[in-house]
Scaffold this motif. Structure first.
Motif, mmCIF file in Angstrom:
data_model
loop_
_atom_site.group_PDB
_atom_site.id
_atom_site.type_symbol
_atom_site.label_atom_id
_atom_site.label_comp_id
_atom_site.label_asym_id
_atom_site.label_seq_id
_atom_site.Cartn_x
_atom_site.Cartn_y
_atom_site.Cartn_z
ATOM 1 N N LYS A 3 -5.579 -17.042 5.471
ATOM 2 C CA LYS A 3 -4.491 -17.438 4.582
ATOM 3 C C LYS A 3 -3.526 -16.275 4.414
ATOM 4 N N LEU A 4 -2.267 -16.508 4.739
ATOM 5 C CA LEU A 4 -1.237 -15.496 4.620
ATOM 6 C C LEU A 4 -0.515 -15.651 3.292
ATOM 7 N N SER A 5 -0.314 -14.554 2.587
ATOM 8 C CA SER A 5 0.358 -14.625 1.298
ATOM 9 C C SER A 5 1.040 -13.304 0.989
ATOM 10 N N GLY A 6 2.041 -13.367 0.125
ATOM 11 C CA GLY A 6 2.716 -12.176 -0.351
ATOM 12 C C GLY A 6 3.699 -11.589 0.638
ATOM 13 N N VAL A 7 4.188 -10.403 0.296
ATOM 14 C CA VAL A 7 5.178 -9.687 1.108
ATOM 15 C C VAL A 7 4.467 -8.707 2.021
ATOM 16 N N MET A 8 4.659 -8.876 3.311
ATOM 17 C CA MET A 8 4.097 -7.971 4.306
ATOM 18 C C MET A 8 5.255 -7.325 5.058
ATOM 19 N N PRO A 9 5.513 -6.040 4.831
ATOM 20 C CA PRO A 9 6.667 -5.419 5.470
ATOM 21 C C PRO A 9 6.534 -5.335 6.981
ATOM 22 N N ALA A 10 7.601 -5.746 7.657
ATOM 23 C CA ALA A 10 7.724 -5.495 9.088
ATOM 24 C C ALA A 10 8.168 -4.043 9.215
ATOM 25 N N LEU A 11 7.211 -3.165 9.437
ATOM 26 C CA LEU A 11 7.401 -1.738 9.219
ATOM 27 C C LEU A 11 8.361 -1.087 10.205
ATOM 28 N N GLY A 37 3.753 -3.148 -4.300
ATOM 29 C CA GLY A 37 3.014 -4.402 -4.384
ATOM 30 C C GLY A 37 2.927 -5.229 -3.127
ATOM 31 N N VAL A 38 3.106 -4.624 -1.961
ATOM 32 C CA VAL A 38 2.994 -5.410 -0.728
ATOM 33 C C VAL A 38 1.545 -5.867 -0.531
ATOM 34 N N SER A 39 1.389 -6.930 0.248
ATOM 35 C CA SER A 39 0.057 -7.519 0.436
ATOM 36 C C SER A 39 -0.575 -7.171 1.768
ATOM 37 N N GLY A 40 0.182 -6.530 2.650
ATOM 38 C CA GLY A 40 -0.359 -6.213 3.967
ATOM 39 C C GLY A 40 0.663 -5.470 4.789
ATOM 40 N N TRP A 41 0.379 -5.343 6.080
ATOM 41 C CA TRP A 41 1.144 -4.469 6.963
ATOM 42 C C TRP A 41 1.388 -5.126 8.313
ATOM 43 N N VAL A 42 2.627 -4.981 8.810
ATOM 44 C CA VAL A 42 2.972 -5.525 10.126
ATOM 45 C C VAL A 42 3.673 -4.433 10.932
ATOM 46 N N PRO A 43 2.912 -3.556 11.594
ATOM 47 C CA PRO A 43 3.504 -2.523 12.441
ATOM 48 C C PRO A 43 3.806 -3.035 13.847
ATOM 49 N N CYS A 44 4.700 -2.317 14.501
ATOM 50 C CA CYS A 44 5.046 -2.562 15.907
ATOM 51 C C CYS A 44 5.719 -3.911 16.140
ATOM 52 N N GLY A 45 6.515 -4.340 15.157
ATOM 53 C CA GLY A 45 7.401 -5.470 15.372
ATOM 54 C C GLY A 45 8.776 -4.980 15.787
ATOM 55 N N SER A 46 9.757 -5.885 15.786
ATOM 56 C CA SER A 46 11.096 -5.488 16.215
ATOM 57 C C SER A 46 11.708 -4.460 15.267
ATOM 58 N N GLY A 207 11.392 -7.373 6.916
ATOM 59 C CA GLY A 207 11.964 -6.097 7.301
ATOM 60 C C GLY A 207 12.626 -5.372 6.132
ATOM 61 N N PRO A 208 13.443 -6.078 5.315
ATOM 62 C CA PRO A 208 14.095 -5.401 4.192
ATOM 63 C C PRO A 208 13.136 -4.784 3.178
ATOM 64 N N ALA A 209 11.870 -5.200 3.181
ATOM 65 C CA ALA A 209 10.911 -4.586 2.254
ATOM 66 C C ALA A 209 10.799 -3.083 2.472
ATOM 67 N N ASN A 210 11.158 -2.598 3.653
ATOM 68 C CA ASN A 210 11.117 -1.160 3.895
ATOM 69 C C ASN A 210 11.987 -0.394 2.906
ATOM 70 N N CYS A 211 13.124 -0.978 2.512
ATOM 71 C CA CYS A 211 14.060 -0.251 1.655
ATOM 72 C C CYS A 211 14.347 -0.965 0.337
ATOM 73 N N MET A 212 13.709 -2.083 0.088
ATOM 74 C CA MET A 212 13.882 -2.786 -1.190
ATOM 75 C C MET A 212 12.581 -3.479 -1.602
ATOM 76 N N ALA A 213 11.476 -2.738 -1.482
ATOM 77 C CA ALA A 213 10.160 -3.335 -1.694
ATOM 78 C C ALA A 213 9.966 -3.829 -3.122
ATOM 79 N N LYS A 214 10.433 -3.067 -4.113
ATOM 80 C CA LYS A 214 10.205 -3.479 -5.502
ATOM 81 C C LYS A 214 10.812 -4.842 -5.800
ATOM 82 N N PRO A 215 12.104 -5.058 -5.554
ATOM 83 C CA PRO A 215 12.644 -6.373 -5.885
ATOM 84 C C PRO A 215 12.079 -7.504 -5.045
ATOM 85 N N VAL A 216 11.819 -7.293 -3.747
ATOM 86 C CA VAL A 216 11.296 -8.414 -2.970
ATOM 87 C C VAL A 216 9.877 -8.769 -3.417
ATOM 88 N N CYS A 217 9.071 -7.762 -3.769
ATOM 89 C CA CYS A 217 7.723 -8.060 -4.271
ATOM 90 C C CYS A 217 7.781 -8.728 -5.645
#
Length: 294
Positions: A3-11, A37-46, A207-217
């Motif tokens: 089950k996928l949930s929450g904000v996972m930054p495309a790092l 407050g991110v829920s996980g990690w997505v490295p090596c995306g675009s 992707g924007p969670a990299n620089c605006m994590a607080k508001p998106v979470c």
């Protein structure tokens, strides 16, 4: 099904002045995102410039993020490659490291047919037995993972979701309704993420969670607790910055946004070029409400 949930930054991938992966900056960046407050990690995306890194660099990034992750944080590795055999090899490495799933677009440069897309993903499943989040981004890949392919893949237990990045809300609605209970809709069109939530997206590979994590979470949390008014207020506040991001030089602006947040992560690799002074000024102005976020 995972089950996928929450904000996972495309790092993003931090680079130092020599152009090497900057793991010190990476660790600080990940710690800041976790605190938001991110829920996980997505490295090596675009957003992570995976196509501009060598195989050893990609492996080192995946291992670093895996070692940083805590129990309960979802790990999704980008394991794309130009060929099916390359995707299989990359996916098997991520599986051995302990990743929960992989994020896969269609192989780049080839513009495969729908029949070829189906055969590709079935071959990856057969060779790896790994959970897959599809990534449909026709603006970048030149081809959409269409309904013909999704119909053929929807009952594959290893196809658990699709990051829909066409920017077309009707596609999100179609996926949500057509594959309810079979393929999870993952928000991948950041400037309409609130609309995706309305149509059943419980997760956001962002992707924007990299620089605006607080508001998106905070937006995601508000929506999950049923405070849709607050979620829309936050989307309204961050939409101008999202809109500037979507206007071009997306990854460069993500990295500049990190710098504005006091967490520099270096420049992008060529062929990505630097932002002009005007582009920096435009994005900095749009980011001001986010920089002032408390």
């Amino acid at each position: 099904m995972l089950k996928l949930s929450g904000v996972m930054p495309a790092l993003v991938t931090p680079f130092d002045a020599r152009g090497l992966v900057d793991f010190a900056a990476f660790g600080k960046h990940l710690a800041d995102l976790r605190a938001a407050g991110v829920s996980g990690w997505v490295p090596c995306g675009s957003s992570g410039e995976y196509n501009l890194m060598s195989d050893p660099e990609r492996e080192s990034v995946l291992r670093f993020v895996k070692d940083f992750a805590l129990p309960g944080e979802t790990l999704i590795a980008g394991t794309n490659a130009p060929s099916t055999s390359g995707v299989i090899a990359n996916t098997l490495r991520a599986k051995e490291m302990g990743y929960h799933a992989v994020l896969l677009a269609v192989p780049f440069y080839t513009k495969p047919t729908q029949a070829e897309i189906i055969a590709h993903f079935k071959a990856v499943i057969a060779a790896t037995d790994m959970d897959i989040v599809l990534y449909s981004y026709p603006g970048k890949d030149g081809v959409e993972i269409g309904y013909e392919a999704l119909d053929a893949l929807a009952d594959e237990p290893r196809i658990i979701g699709i990051k829909e990045s066409s920017g077309i809300l009707q596609r999100a609605i179609g996926i949500s309704t057509r594959y309810a209970g079979r393929i999870q809709l993952v928000s991948g069109s950041d400037d309409i993420a609130w609309d995706f939530m309305q149509w059943g997206a419980d997760s956001w590979i962002c992707g924007p969670a990299n620089c605006m994590a607080k508001p998106v979470c905070e937006m995601d949390a508000a929506f999950r607790r049923g405070d849709h008014i607050r979620a829309k207020e936050i989307m309204t506040a961050i939409w101008p910055a999202m809109n500037v991001l979507e206007s071009g030089k997306f990854v460069q602006k993500l990295k500049y946004g990190c710098e504005l947040q006091g967490n520099p992560v270096g420049e992008c690799r060529m062929p990505f070029g630097p932002l002009t002074d005007a582009e920096k000024a435009e994005f900095a102005a749009a980011m001001q409400p986010i920089l002032d976020w408390t």
